[in-house]
Design a protein around this motif. Structure first.
Motif, PDB file in Angstrom:
ATOM      1  N   ARG A  36       0.827  -1.200   0.000  1.00  0.00           N
ATOM      2  CA  ARG A  36       0.000   0.000   0.000  1.00  0.00           C
ATOM      3  C   ARG A  36       0.864   1.255   0.000  1.00  0.00           C
ATOM      4  O   ARG A  36       0.582   2.216  -0.703  1.00  0.00           O
ATOM      5  N   LEU A  37       1.938   1.236   0.758  1.00  0.00           N
ATOM      6  CA  LEU A  37       2.818   2.403   0.819  1.00  0.00           C
ATOM      7  C   LEU A  37       3.623   2.594  -0.464  1.00  0.00           C
ATOM      8  O   LEU A  37       4.016   3.710  -0.789  1.00  0.00           O
ATOM      9  N   MET A  38       3.869   1.525  -1.192  1.00  0.00           N
ATOM     10  CA  MET A  38       4.695   1.602  -2.396  1.00  0.00           C
ATOM     11  C   MET A  38       3.900   1.941  -3.653  1.00  0.00           C
ATOM     12  O   MET A  38       4.507   2.309  -4.656  1.00  0.00           O
ATOM     13  N   ARG A  39       2.595   1.822  -3.612  1.00  0.00           N
ATOM     14  CA  ARG A  39       1.830   2.121  -4.824  1.00  0.00           C
ATOM     15  C   ARG A  39       1.954   3.609  -5.147  1.00  0.00           C
ATOM     16  O   ARG A  39       2.193   4.426  -4.269  1.00  0.00           O
ATOM     17  N   LYS A  40       1.768   3.940  -6.386  1.00  0.00           N
ATOM     18  CA  LYS A  40       2.039   5.290  -6.850  1.00  0.00           C
ATOM     19  C   LYS A  40       0.790   6.164  -6.920  1.00  0.00           C
ATOM     20  O   LYS A  40       0.782   7.161  -7.613  1.00  0.00           O
ATOM     21  N   TYR A  41      -0.226   5.771  -6.225  1.00  0.00           N
ATOM     22  CA  TYR A  41      -1.411   6.612  -6.091  1.00  0.00           C
ATOM     23  C   TYR A  41      -1.837   6.589  -4.638  1.00  0.00           C
ATOM     24  O   TYR A  41      -1.464   5.703  -3.887  1.00  0.00           O
ATOM     25  N   GLY A 109     -13.591  -0.923  -6.770  1.00  0.00           N
ATOM     26  CA  GLY A 109     -13.251  -1.215  -8.155  1.00  0.00           C
ATOM     27  C   GLY A 109     -12.351  -0.203  -8.833  1.00  0.00           C
ATOM     28  O   GLY A 109     -12.300  -0.164 -10.054  1.00  0.00           O
ATOM     29  N   VAL A 110     -11.657   0.622  -8.072  1.00  0.00           N
ATOM     30  CA  VAL A 110     -10.888   1.697  -8.694  1.00  0.00           C
ATOM     31  C   VAL A 110      -9.381   1.445  -8.741  1.00  0.00           C
ATOM     32  O   VAL A 110      -8.661   2.166  -9.421  1.00  0.00           O
ATOM     33  N   ASP A 111      -8.900   0.439  -8.043  1.00  0.00           N
ATOM     34  CA  ASP A 111      -7.453   0.216  -7.973  1.00  0.00           C
ATOM     35  C   ASP A 111      -6.832  -0.075  -9.341  1.00  0.00           C
ATOM     36  O   ASP A 111      -5.786   0.477  -9.676  1.00  0.00           O
ATOM     37  N   LYS A 112      -7.471  -0.926 -10.125  1.00  0.00           N
ATOM     38  CA  LYS A 112      -6.925  -1.239 -11.453  1.00  0.00           C
ATOM     39  C   LYS A 112      -6.917  -0.016 -12.358  1.00  0.00           C
ATOM     40  O   LYS A 112      -5.970   0.218 -13.106  1.00  0.00           O
ATOM     41  N   ALA A 113      -7.971   0.787 -12.290  1.00  0.00           N
ATOM     42  CA  ALA A 113      -8.032   2.005 -13.097  1.00  0.00           C
ATOM     43  C   ALA A 113      -6.938   2.978 -12.660  1.00  0.00           C
ATOM     44  O   ALA A 113      -6.293   3.617 -13.499  1.00  0.00           O
ATOM     45  N   ALA A 114      -6.696   3.078 -11.364  1.00  0.00           N
ATOM     46  CA  ALA A 114      -5.643   3.965 -10.864  1.00  0.00           C
ATOM     47  C   ALA A 114      -4.267   3.478 -11.342  1.00  0.00           C
ATOM     48  O   ALA A 114      -3.429   4.286 -11.751  1.00  0.00           O
ATOM     49  N   GLN A 115      -4.053   2.180 -11.311  1.00  0.00           N
ATOM     50  CA  GLN A 115      -2.788   1.627 -11.801  1.00  0.00           C
ATOM     51  C   GLN A 115      -2.608   1.915 -13.286  1.00  0.00           C
ATOM     52  O   GLN A 115      -1.498   2.215 -13.743  1.00  0.00           O
ATOM     53  N   ARG A 116      -3.691   1.834 -14.044  1.00  0.00           N
ATOM     54  CA  ARG A 116      -3.615   2.132 -15.483  1.00  0.00           C
ATOM     55  C   ARG A 116      -3.255   3.598 -15.719  1.00  0.00           C
ATOM     56  O   ARG A 116      -2.487   3.909 -16.628  1.00  0.00           O
TER      57      ARG A 116
END
Length: 147
Positions: A36-41, A109-116
Motif C-alpha cells: 500500500r505504501l509503495m503504490r504510486k497513487y 473497483g478503482v485500484d486497477k483504473a488507478a494503476q492504469r
C-alpha cells in the motif's frame, strides 16, 4: 512481563497451529501495508478529497454503474463506464499533470483504473476510499441525475 516471556515457549509448543496462524497473519499484514505504501497513487478520505477539491480543482471520475451515478455522485464528478475507461483517451491525456480522483460506489473497483493511469504517465492519481458511500456517510453533499 518476565512471567509472560517465560511461559511463551510453552504456549507456542502447546498451540502450534495458533502460533503459526498468528505468524502468517502478521506477515500478511506487513506485506499488504508495504504494498500500500509503495503504490504510486494515494487513497483519500472524504475530508481529504474535500481539501483537494478546494485547493486544486481535480478531475473527478466516477466509475460507478450509470444507475448508481444517477442516484448519487460527488458534485462535479464525470461518469465514465469502467468498460470505456481509457487512460490514453485524448481528452483524458490532457489532464496528465492535473490531480485525478477515481471513485465508484464503494471504492472497491478503482485500484486497477488507478494503476492504469499511473502506467499511462499520470502523476497525481488519487482514489476515494470507500467510494461515494463513504462520501455520503460523511454527510457531504451529493448530486443526483446525469450531471
Amino acid at each position: 512481563m518476565n512471567d509472560f516471556l517465560h511461559k511463551l515457549p510453552e504456549f507456542i509448543g502447546n498451540h502450534l497451529a495458533l502460533a503459526a496462524l498468528f505468524v502468517i497473519l502478521f506477515v500478511a499484514i506487513i506485506v499488504l501495508e508495504i504494498l500500500r505504501l509503495m503504490r504510486k497513487y494515494k487513497e483519500l478520505t472524504p475530508a481529504g478529497l474535500t481539501l483537494l477539491i478546494n485547493r486544486e480543482s481535480p478531475l473527478l471520475i466516477d466509475l460507478s454503474a450509470y444507475a448508481d451515478f444517477e442516484k448519487a455522485h460527488v458534485p462535479g464528478a464525470r461518469h465514465v463506464a469502467t468498460s470505456q475507461f481509457d487512460p490514453e483517451n485524448k481528452d483524458l491525456a490532457k489532464a496528465k499533470d492535473l490531480p485525478v480522483v477515481l471513485m465508484d460506489k464503494d471504492g472497491r473497483g478503482v485500484d486497477k483504473a488507478a494503476q492504469r493511469l499511473v502506467k499511462a504517465g499520470f502523476t497525481k492519481v488519487h482514489t476515494l476510499g470507500g467510494g461515494v458511500l463513504a462520501w455520503q456517510q460523511a454527510q457531504l453533499p451529493v448530486a443526483k441525475g446525469s450531471k
